[in-house]
Design a protein around this motif. Structure first.
Motif, PDB file in Angstrom:
ATOM      1  N   ASN A  98       0.817  -1.216   0.000  1.00 22.97           N
ATOM      2  CA  ASN A  98       0.000   0.000   0.000  1.00 22.97           C
ATOM      3  C   ASN A  98       0.853   1.270   0.000  1.00 22.97           C
ATOM      4  O   ASN A  98       0.642   2.181   0.784  1.00 22.97           O
ATOM      5  CB  ASN A  98      -0.977  -0.004   1.182  1.00 22.97           C
ATOM      6  N   HIS A  99       1.787   1.328  -0.924  1.00 25.75           N
ATOM      7  CA  HIS A  99       2.613   2.528  -1.078  1.00 25.75           C
ATOM      8  C   HIS A  99       1.739   3.684  -1.547  1.00 25.75           C
ATOM      9  O   HIS A  99       0.876   3.500  -2.412  1.00 25.75           O
ATOM     10  CB  HIS A  99       3.716   2.272  -2.102  1.00 25.75           C
ATOM     11  N   ALA A 100       1.960   4.852  -0.984  1.00 21.93           N
ATOM     12  CA  ALA A 100       1.167   6.020  -1.369  1.00 21.93           C
ATOM     13  C   ALA A 100       2.010   7.270  -1.237  1.00 21.93           C
ATOM     14  O   ALA A 100       2.931   7.335  -0.416  1.00 21.93           O
ATOM     15  CB  ALA A 100      -0.081   6.135  -0.496  1.00 21.93           C
ATOM     16  N   ASN A 101       1.670   8.249  -2.058  1.00 21.20           N
ATOM     17  CA  ASN A 101       2.354   9.531  -2.022  1.00 21.20           C
ATOM     18  C   ASN A 101       1.292  10.608  -2.144  1.00 21.20           C
ATOM     19  O   ASN A 101       0.830  10.919  -3.232  1.00 21.20           O
ATOM     20  CB  ASN A 101       3.365   9.637  -3.164  1.00 21.20           C
ATOM     21  N   TYR A 102       0.865  11.121  -1.001  1.00 20.35           N
ATOM     22  CA  TYR A 102      -0.110  12.210  -0.991  1.00 20.35           C
ATOM     23  C   TYR A 102       0.209  13.115   0.188  1.00 20.35           C
ATOM     24  O   TYR A 102       0.905  12.727   1.119  1.00 20.35           O
ATOM     25  CB  TYR A 102      -1.553  11.681  -0.911  1.00 20.35           C
ATOM     26  N   GLU A 103      -0.262  14.337   0.118  1.00 22.37           N
ATOM     27  CA  GLU A 103       0.029  15.319   1.169  1.00 22.37           C
ATOM     28  C   GLU A 103      -0.448  14.776   2.503  1.00 22.37           C
ATOM     29  O   GLU A 103      -1.537  14.222   2.588  1.00 22.37           O
ATOM     30  CB  GLU A 103      -0.655  16.650   0.853  1.00 22.37           C
ATOM     31  N   PRO A 104       0.409  14.866   3.514  1.00 24.85           N
ATOM     32  CA  PRO A 104       1.653  15.630   3.516  1.00 24.85           C
ATOM     33  C   PRO A 104       2.913  14.785   3.334  1.00 24.85           C
ATOM     34  O   PRO A 104       4.003  15.281   3.575  1.00 24.85           O
ATOM     35  CB  PRO A 104       1.645  16.257   4.909  1.00 24.85           C
ATOM     36  N   ARG A 106       4.997  10.727   1.883  1.00 26.92           N
ATOM     37  CA  ARG A 106       4.994   9.383   1.289  1.00 26.92           C
ATOM     38  C   ARG A 106       4.905   8.360   2.406  1.00 26.92           C
ATOM     39  O   ARG A 106       5.364   8.596   3.519  1.00 26.92           O
ATOM     40  CB  ARG A 106       6.300   9.153   0.517  1.00 26.92           C
ATOM     41  N   ARG A 107       4.379   7.156   2.066  1.00 28.92           N
ATOM     42  CA  ARG A 107       4.191   6.139   3.084  1.00 28.92           C
ATOM     43  C   ARG A 107       4.075   4.751   2.494  1.00 28.92           C
ATOM     44  O   ARG A 107       3.814   4.593   1.302  1.00 28.92           O
ATOM     45  CB  ARG A 107       2.945   6.439   3.912  1.00 28.92           C
ATOM     46  N   TYR A 123       7.937  12.740   5.818  1.00 37.33           N
ATOM     47  CA  TYR A 123       7.495  14.071   5.407  1.00 37.33           C
ATOM     48  C   TYR A 123       8.647  14.838   4.744  1.00 37.33           C
ATOM     49  O   TYR A 123       8.501  16.008   4.433  1.00 37.33           O
ATOM     50  CB  TYR A 123       6.931  14.851   6.592  1.00 37.33           C
TER      51      TYR A 123
END
Length: 125
Positions: A98-104, A106-107, A123
């Motif tokens: 479940n890689h994600a890159n959204y504000e604020p 990446r995770r 962050y």
């Protein structure tokens, strides 16, 4: 109005030594304390001077007094270098998802050896 901060989270694991070693590598935390715990169990407190995780295991051969709580969704940790953190997770034999890159930031997420879900977030720009 009073203010508060999260001081610690106590989680039940099958091998406190393994969990503590992994999170020392992943997060750069230090051991604050270790020793006997409730119901003849054993705990390691690992974190910073201000906050920490407790890795608790009941006495071998017992189930302990408390069952794992269903409401827990995940525990989040913030790192400076998300790519290096992912390499450490993979090297430990765990699977990021479940890689994600959204504000604020990446995770990604992973489950530890006991099925506890962790979110690793950065962050850093």
């Amino acid at each position: 109005m009073p203010t508060a901060r999260l001081e610690h989270v106590n989680i039940r694991v099958s091998d406190p030594e393994r969990s503590a070693a992994f999170f020392t590598t992943l997060c750069g935390w230090h051991e604050r304390w270790r020793g006997p715990a409730i119901d003849d169990g054993f705990s390691i407190h690992l974190g910073t001077d201000d906050q920490y995780l407790v890795f608790y295991a009941p006495k071998e051969g017992t189930s302990g007094r408390f069952e794992k709580g269903v409401p827990l969704q995940h525990i989040g940790v913030e790192v400076d270098d998300l790519d290096e953190a992912e390499r450490i997770v993979i090297a430990a034999g765990l699977e990021p998802f479940n890689h994600a890159n959204y504000e604020p930031g990446r995770r990604f997420y992973f489950y530890d050896w006991d099925g506890i879900e962790f979110e690793v977030v950065s962050y850093a720009g």
